[in-house]
Design a protein around this motif. Structure first.
Motif, PDB file in Angstrom:
ATOM      1  N   ASP A 406       0.810  -1.225   0.000  1.00 45.02           N
ATOM      2  CA  ASP A 406       0.000   0.000   0.000  1.00 45.02           C
ATOM      3  C   ASP A 406       0.842   1.273   0.000  1.00 45.02           C
ATOM      4  N   GLY A 407       2.163   1.164  -0.199  1.00 44.43           N
ATOM      5  CA  GLY A 407       3.000   2.362  -0.271  1.00 44.43           C
ATOM      6  C   GLY A 407       4.295   2.187   0.490  1.00 44.43           C
ATOM      7  N   GLU A 408       4.813   3.281   1.025  1.00 45.84           N
ATOM      8  CA  GLU A 408       6.003   3.239   1.862  1.00 45.84           C
ATOM      9  C   GLU A 408       5.861   4.262   2.978  1.00 45.84           C
ATOM     10  N   ALA A 409       6.579   4.016   4.061  1.00 45.00           N
ATOM     11  CA  ALA A 409       6.483   4.892   5.229  1.00 45.00           C
ATOM     12  C   ALA A 409       7.873   5.184   5.762  1.00 45.00           C
ATOM     13  N   LEU A 410       8.076   6.430   6.180  1.00 48.09           N
ATOM     14  CA  LEU A 410       9.338   6.837   6.783  1.00 48.09           C
ATOM     15  C   LEU A 410       9.101   7.180   8.243  1.00 48.09           C
TER      16      LEU A 410
END
Length: 493
Positions: A406-410
């Motif tokens: 579902d995406g990427e997270a930082l």
């Protein structure tokens, strides 16, 4: 002249120590090291987090050890295992998702892995269980990466009884295919017991116990399933039994260590490789279509691709509450996992609330073993957390990137920026909102902008993965009929 030569010699040794990745040997009383990696275990799949699943051995170790309340993995198995073994972000290695059995590449052979560091200072290293870091060339396989012994499987999920993955038998000992009857968790337990008892007692031991439980498929001994007849959901009932079998295996491991007089000098680190798999992490259309097809056609579905989608969507039964979603997702349920350390007499029972990631495990383990990584050439992205864990001296966490479907997270704790596949951004402050109820991106545009820049600048390498369409043509089924040669023999054909 003699003094000049002597000084030059000493200076040369000094320069060598700076350029050598490992420059200091382990202490004479270096601890044995045991890493226990569960596969797809959810936050609420352990008793000490309030689960209905009974895990007495895990619970006792957690109660007597140091629980890690904010331990982060990646959202899927291969990326976590790559970070664990290298101390680096999987994105910097070109690893973004689970490796298909068809993938020609694996974890780059140029990377130095945990057992290789430990071998240099006298450790013997054993891997029992799941590898999943590449296998189609011998250079990618465990025995070429520092392990002295490997027993288990090279690919992803396998059938617990038939030991098949994606049409090929995947069960071996040191490169030789094995056709063994038995439940995989039981077989791994017996192998661990044998290795510990037959170890070289003049050397410290590193054991990487990478169990395949409780990963799909839902399979467990009938007598263990019967212990959870009170659970109405049949998938959850079998999942609970698989976790129960894993707990029993850990209990047997502790018993063997104790009987061998090793327990007091053994550091044990328990963790899951990602959040548990359940339908909440899947796209809603996939869940809806899978349910409709199952109602119409029953299970298994007659079309291979659709059946793989259905079983991963509807058969999965982990519990990641109170956190959102699960495996394959960048929300907390996909990456915040159960973890603790146990070392009898070394750790006071307690709860550590600092953010610690799977990238931190390698430098922390090396520090615990008395090994100092002096060279900047090692490029470790993880943080040595040993003083944090033993003395409460907090190390500032580095930015941490996770990828999901579902995406990427930082992460820049306490902040977490989600860059969703939809193109939208969400921001959460995890110390105040760990369940990610409230998106505060509109309230903090400056932090969003700052983290967007950091996200864009985060080091990444070109993906080593084959195209998704190619993997979909020959799905990585867990268990089932054999239709090709065993995976341990594939390179030689």
């Amino acid at each position: 002249m003699y003094k000049i030569v002597l000084r030059f010699f000493v200076f040369s040794l000094y320069l060598y120590s700076l350029l050598s990745p490992v420059a200091v040997f382990a202490d004479a009383d270096a601890p044995n090291i045991v890493i226990i990696l569960a596969d797809d275990m959810g936050w609420n799949d352990v008793g000490y987090h309030g689960s209905e699943i009974r895990t007495p051995h895990i619970d006792q170790l957690a109660a007597d050890g140091l629980q890690l309340d904010r331990f982060y993995a990646q959202s899927t198995c291969t990326p976590t295992r790559a970070a664990l073994m290298t101390g680096k972000s999987p994105q910097s290695l070109g690893i973004y998702s689970p490796l298909s059995k068809l993938n020609p590449k694996g974890l780059p052979p140029t990377e130095k892995l945990m057992p290789e560091y430990l071998r240099e200072v006298g450790y013997q290293s054993f891997l029992v269980g799941k590898w999943h870091l590449g296998f189609r060339e011998s250079a990618y396989q465990p025995l070429a990466r520092g392990f002295d012994h490997f027993y288990g499987h090279l690919t992803g999920g396998i059938g617990y009884w038939d030991h098949v993955h994606g049409g090929g038998l995947d069960w071996q000992r040191n490169g030789k295919t094995l056709r063994e009857d038995g439940y995989s968790t039981h077989l791994m337990t017996a192998e661990i017991d044998r290795l510990i008892k037959l170890r070289d007692r003049s050397k410290p031991m590193f054991l990487y116990a990478a169990f395949n439980a409780p990963h799909l498929p839902n399979e467990a001994p009938e007598e263990t399933i019967a212990q959870y007849e009170s659970i109405a959901n049949p998938n959850r009932r079998i999942h609970a039994a698989m976790v129960g079998e894993l707990d029993a295996a850990i209990g047997a491991l502790i018993k063997t260590l104790d009987e061998q007089g090793m327990l007091e000098n053994t550091l044990i680190w328990f963790m899951s490789d990602n959040g548990g798999l359940n339908s909440s992490a899947m796209p809603a259309p996939m869940v809806r279509v899978s349910g409709i097809l199952q109602n119409w056609l029953g299970a298994p579905l007659p079309i291979t691709f659709l059946e793989f989608m259905r079983t991963n969507t509807l058969d999965s039964a982990s519990d990641n509450s109170p956190y959102r979603k699960g495996k394959q997702s960048i929300y907390e349920g996909g990456v915040r996992v159960p973890s603790f350390l146990y070392w009898k007499g070394k750790f006071k029972p307690g709860l550590n609330t600092q953010m610690i990631t799977v990238q931190d495990v390698l430098p922390t383990i090396l520090s615990a073993a008395g090994i100092q990584v002096l060279s900047p050439q090692s490029n470790l992205q993880g943080v040595d957390q040993w003083l944090n864990l033993t003395a409460g001296i907090v190390s500032k966490p580095r930015d941490y990137l996770v990828n999901g479907f579902d995406g990427e997270a930082l992460y820049r704790f306490p902040w977490k920026l989600l860059a969703l596949s939809s193109g939208e951004f969400e921001l959460y402050r995890l110390d105040k909102d760990p369940e990610e109820f409230t998106d505060v991106s509109e309230n903090h545009p400056d932090i969003v902008a700052e983290l967007q820049l950091a996200l864009e600048a985060y080091p990444r390498r070109e993906s080593i993965h084959i195209p998704v369409w190619r993997a979909a043509m020959d799905m990585d089924f867990f268990g089932g009929k054999e239709d090709r040669i065993p995976w341990s023999e594939i390179e030689y054909q």
